[in-house]
Design a protein around this motif. Structure first.
Motif, PDB file in Angstrom:
ATOM      1  N   PHE A  24       7.147  -4.204 -16.766  1.00 49.09           N
ATOM      2  CA  PHE A  24       6.048  -3.273 -16.566  1.00 49.09           C
ATOM      3  C   PHE A  24       5.585  -2.784 -17.926  1.00 49.09           C
ATOM      4  O   PHE A  24       6.308  -2.887 -18.910  1.00 49.09           O
ATOM      5  CB  PHE A  24       6.450  -2.095 -15.664  1.00 49.09           C
ATOM      6  N   LYS A  25       4.371  -2.264 -17.964  1.00 49.48           N
ATOM      7  CA  LYS A  25       3.812  -1.720 -19.199  1.00 49.48           C
ATOM      8  C   LYS A  25       3.476  -0.256 -18.950  1.00 49.48           C
ATOM      9  O   LYS A  25       2.894   0.088 -17.921  1.00 49.48           O
ATOM     10  CB  LYS A  25       2.545  -2.488 -19.567  1.00 49.48           C
ATOM     11  N   ASP A  26       3.856   0.599 -19.881  1.00 50.96           N
ATOM     12  CA  ASP A  26       3.432   1.991 -19.825  1.00 50.96           C
ATOM     13  C   ASP A  26       1.982   2.026 -20.315  1.00 50.96           C
ATOM     14  O   ASP A  26       1.692   1.600 -21.425  1.00 50.96           O
ATOM     15  CB  ASP A  26       4.330   2.856 -20.713  1.00 50.96           C
ATOM     16  N   CYS A  27       1.083   2.512 -19.474  1.00 48.40           N
ATOM     17  CA  CYS A  27      -0.347   2.467 -19.802  1.00 48.40           C
ATOM     18  C   CYS A  27      -0.929   3.859 -20.066  1.00 48.40           C
ATOM     19  O   CYS A  27      -2.119   4.082 -19.853  1.00 48.40           O
ATOM     20  CB  CYS A  27      -1.124   1.740 -18.714  1.00 48.40           C
ATOM     21  N   GLY A  28      -0.096   4.783 -20.523  1.00 53.39           N
ATOM     22  CA  GLY A  28      -0.637   6.078 -20.896  1.00 53.39           C
ATOM     23  C   GLY A  28       0.100   7.251 -20.306  1.00 53.39           C
ATOM     24  O   GLY A  28      -0.528   8.214 -19.869  1.00 53.39           O
ATOM     25  N   SER A  29       1.412   7.218 -20.314  1.00 53.14           N
ATOM     26  CA  SER A  29       2.218   8.329 -19.788  1.00 53.14           C
ATOM     27  C   SER A  29       2.320   9.429 -20.830  1.00 53.14           C
ATOM     28  O   SER A  29       3.368   9.673 -21.408  1.00 53.14           O
ATOM     29  CB  SER A  29       3.612   7.822 -19.398  1.00 53.14           C
ATOM     30  N   GLY A  77      -5.780  -2.014  -8.198  1.00 52.23           N
ATOM     31  CA  GLY A  77      -5.514  -3.427  -8.421  1.00 52.23           C
ATOM     32  C   GLY A  77      -6.538  -3.911  -9.432  1.00 52.23           C
ATOM     33  O   GLY A  77      -7.741  -3.797  -9.192  1.00 52.23           O
ATOM     34  N   ILE A  78      -6.080  -4.402 -10.578  1.00 57.09           N
ATOM     35  CA  ILE A  78      -7.001  -4.873 -11.613  1.00 57.09           C
ATOM     36  C   ILE A  78      -7.099  -6.386 -11.502  1.00 57.09           C
ATOM     37  O   ILE A  78      -6.118  -7.106 -11.694  1.00 57.09           O
ATOM     38  CB  ILE A  78      -6.532  -4.432 -13.011  1.00 57.09           C
ATOM     39  N   ILE A  79      -8.298  -6.845 -11.157  1.00 57.94           N
ATOM     40  CA  ILE A  79      -8.555  -8.271 -10.971  1.00 57.94           C
ATOM     41  C   ILE A  79      -9.691  -8.662 -11.906  1.00 57.94           C
ATOM     42  O   ILE A  79     -10.787  -8.098 -11.823  1.00 57.94           O
ATOM     43  CB  ILE A  79      -8.927  -8.585  -9.505  1.00 57.94           C
ATOM     44  N   GLY A  80      -9.420  -9.592 -12.815  1.00 59.08           N
ATOM     45  CA  GLY A  80     -10.433 -10.015 -13.780  1.00 59.08           C
ATOM     46  C   GLY A  80     -10.916  -8.861 -14.643  1.00 59.08           C
ATOM     47  O   GLY A  80     -12.081  -8.818 -15.013  1.00 59.08           O
ATOM     48  N   GLY A  81     -10.031  -7.900 -14.932  1.00 58.81           N
ATOM     49  CA  GLY A  81     -10.375  -6.756 -15.772  1.00 58.81           C
ATOM     50  C   GLY A  81     -11.079  -5.631 -15.032  1.00 58.81           C
ATOM     51  O   GLY A  81     -11.391  -4.606 -15.628  1.00 58.81           O
ATOM     52  N   PRO A 122      -6.535 -10.910  -0.084  1.00 59.34           N
ATOM     53  CA  PRO A 122      -6.599 -12.286  -0.598  1.00 59.34           C
ATOM     54  C   PRO A 122      -5.339 -12.643  -1.380  1.00 59.34           C
ATOM     55  O   PRO A 122      -4.692 -11.771  -1.966  1.00 59.34           O
ATOM     56  CB  PRO A 122      -7.821 -12.273  -1.522  1.00 59.34           C
ATOM     57  N   LYS A 123      -4.988 -13.895  -1.351  1.00 65.03           N
ATOM     58  CA  LYS A 123      -3.839 -14.400  -2.119  1.00 65.03           C
ATOM     59  C   LYS A 123      -4.324 -14.585  -3.555  1.00 65.03           C
ATOM     60  O   LYS A 123      -5.068 -15.511  -3.858  1.00 65.03           O
ATOM     61  CB  LYS A 123      -3.327 -15.729  -1.557  1.00 65.03           C
ATOM     62  N   ILE A 124      -3.895 -13.659  -4.429  1.00 66.83           N
ATOM     63  CA  ILE A 124      -4.454 -13.621  -5.772  1.00 66.83           C
ATOM     64  C   ILE A 124      -3.493 -12.920  -6.727  1.00 66.83           C
ATOM     65  O   ILE A 124      -2.680 -12.096  -6.317  1.00 66.83           O
ATOM     66  CB  ILE A 124      -5.813 -12.873  -5.748  1.00 66.83           C
ATOM     67  N   LYS A 125      -3.604 -13.236  -8.024  1.00 62.01           N
ATOM     68  CA  LYS A 125      -2.872 -12.496  -9.048  1.00 62.01           C
ATOM     69  C   LYS A 125      -3.601 -11.178  -9.286  1.00 62.01           C
ATOM     70  O   LYS A 125      -4.834 -11.137  -9.323  1.00 62.01           O
ATOM     71  CB  LYS A 125      -2.778 -13.289 -10.347  1.00 62.01           C
ATOM     72  N   VAL A 126      -2.812 -10.118  -9.449  1.00 61.78           N
ATOM     73  CA  VAL A 126      -3.398  -8.793  -9.629  1.00 61.78           C
ATOM     74  C   VAL A 126      -2.478  -7.970 -10.532  1.00 61.78           C
ATOM     75  O   VAL A 126      -1.259  -8.117 -10.481  1.00 61.78           O
ATOM     76  CB  VAL A 126      -3.611  -8.095  -8.260  1.00 61.78           C
ATOM     77  N   LEU A 127      -3.073  -7.160 -11.376  1.00 63.22           N
ATOM     78  CA  LEU A 127      -2.309  -6.225 -12.189  1.00 63.22           C
ATOM     79  C   LEU A 127      -2.336  -4.885 -11.449  1.00 63.22           C
ATOM     80  O   LEU A 127      -3.406  -4.306 -11.239  1.00 63.22           O
ATOM     81  CB  LEU A 127      -2.929  -6.083 -13.578  1.00 63.22           C
ATOM     82  N   VAL A 128      -1.174  -4.427 -10.999  1.00 55.29           N
ATOM     83  CA  VAL A 128      -1.094  -3.169 -10.262  1.00 55.29           C
ATOM     84  C   VAL A 128      -0.942  -2.025 -11.265  1.00 55.29           C
ATOM     85  O   VAL A 128       0.001  -2.009 -12.046  1.00 55.29           O
ATOM     86  CB  VAL A 128       0.084  -3.180  -9.263  1.00 55.29           C
ATOM     87  N   LYS A 129      -1.889  -1.090 -11.218  1.00 57.01           N
ATOM     88  CA  LYS A 129      -1.851   0.096 -12.085  1.00 57.01           C
ATOM     89  C   LYS A 129      -1.547   1.303 -11.203  1.00 57.01           C
ATOM     90  O   LYS A 129      -2.316   1.627 -10.298  1.00 57.01           O
ATOM     91  CB  LYS A 129      -3.187   0.294 -12.798  1.00 57.01           C
ATOM     92  N   TRP A 130      -0.415   1.949 -11.461  1.00 57.03           N
ATOM     93  CA  TRP A 130       0.040   3.082 -10.647  1.00 57.03           C
ATOM     94  C   TRP A 130       0.142   4.306 -11.536  1.00 57.03           C
ATOM     95  O   TRP A 130       0.821   4.289 -12.553  1.00 57.03           O
ATOM     96  CB  TRP A 130       1.404   2.766 -10.052  1.00 57.03           C
ATOM     97  N   ILE A 143       1.821   3.212 -15.101  1.00 58.56           N
ATOM     98  CA  ILE A 143       2.496   1.915 -15.290  1.00 58.56           C
ATOM     99  C   ILE A 143       1.610   0.796 -14.767  1.00 58.56           C
ATOM    100  O   ILE A 143       0.815   1.004 -13.849  1.00 58.56           O
ATOM    101  CB  ILE A 143       3.874   1.872 -14.596  1.00 58.56           C
ATOM    102  N   GLU A 144       1.740  -0.351 -15.371  1.00 57.18           N
ATOM    103  CA  GLU A 144       1.070  -1.564 -14.911  1.00 57.18           C
ATOM    104  C   GLU A 144       2.127  -2.627 -14.657  1.00 57.18           C
ATOM    105  O   GLU A 144       3.012  -2.838 -15.490  1.00 57.18           O
ATOM    106  CB  GLU A 144       0.058  -2.064 -15.953  1.00 57.18           C
ATOM    107  N   ILE A 145       2.018  -3.274 -13.483  1.00 56.49           N
ATOM    108  CA  ILE A 145       2.996  -4.284 -13.078  1.00 56.49           C
ATOM    109  C   ILE A 145       2.251  -5.577 -12.764  1.00 56.49           C
ATOM    110  O   ILE A 145       1.433  -5.614 -11.832  1.00 56.49           O
ATOM    111  CB  ILE A 145       3.772  -3.813 -11.836  1.00 56.49           C
TER     112      ILE A 145
END
Length: 150
Positions: A24-29, A77-81, A122-130, A143-145
């Motif tokens: 996971f990535k910390d995206c601004g905690s 859900g981040i898809i294609g930015g 949809p069945k797709i890759k997604v970056l989950v931002k929580w 966090i981003e997963i």
């Protein structure tokens, strides 16, 4: 001696593989410090597989760096930015999440949430931002997963 070296290498490799953690990535905690993140079924994967028709169970252990009476969870859900909002069954993180509000500066907390992965997705890759935000919208954690819906 070669057999001993080979055995030592196998033991070390097994240990390394067994202790891999969720990526996971910390995206601004800014107003909190993430201690650990766990998603059921994704503990040793570079990409978290979200199985259609199941539930995602998330646990985040963090230290608050802010006093706040209220907390709110948001998921995108981040898809294609492009961030697409994901509705949570319970956005008020003071309810049914394991948090005890008010949240106090310097204290450790465990946040838990369960969300359904609908078969309609949809069945797709997604970056989950929580994000877990305090009363004024500042991130206690973000966090981003990297994930994929299958």
């Amino acid at each position: 001696m070669t057999a001993v070296k080979s055995l030592a290498f196998l033991v070390l490799a097994s240990f390394v593989l067994a202790t891999r953690a969720l990526i996971f990535k910390d995206c601004g905690s800014v107003y909190g410090k993430v201690r650990s993140v766990a998603v059921t079924g994704c503990d040793t994967s570079n990409t978290c597989i979200l199985k259609s028709g199941t539930n995602l169970n998330l646990t985040v252990v963090f230290t608050s760096l802010e006093d706040t009476e209220k907390t709110k969870a948001t998921v995108h859900g981040i898809i294609g930015g492009v961030p697409l909002p994901f509705p949570l069954p319970q956005a008020d993180a003071c309810e049914n999440s394991g948090l005890i509000c008010p949240v106090s500066n310097g204290q450790n907390y465990t946040y838990t949430a369960t969300i359904p992965i609908s078969p309609a997705y949809p069945k797709i890759k997604v970056l989950v931002k929580w994000e877990l935000q305090e009363a004024h919208g500042k991130d206690l954690f973000c966090i981003e997963i990297p994930s994929a819906i299958l």
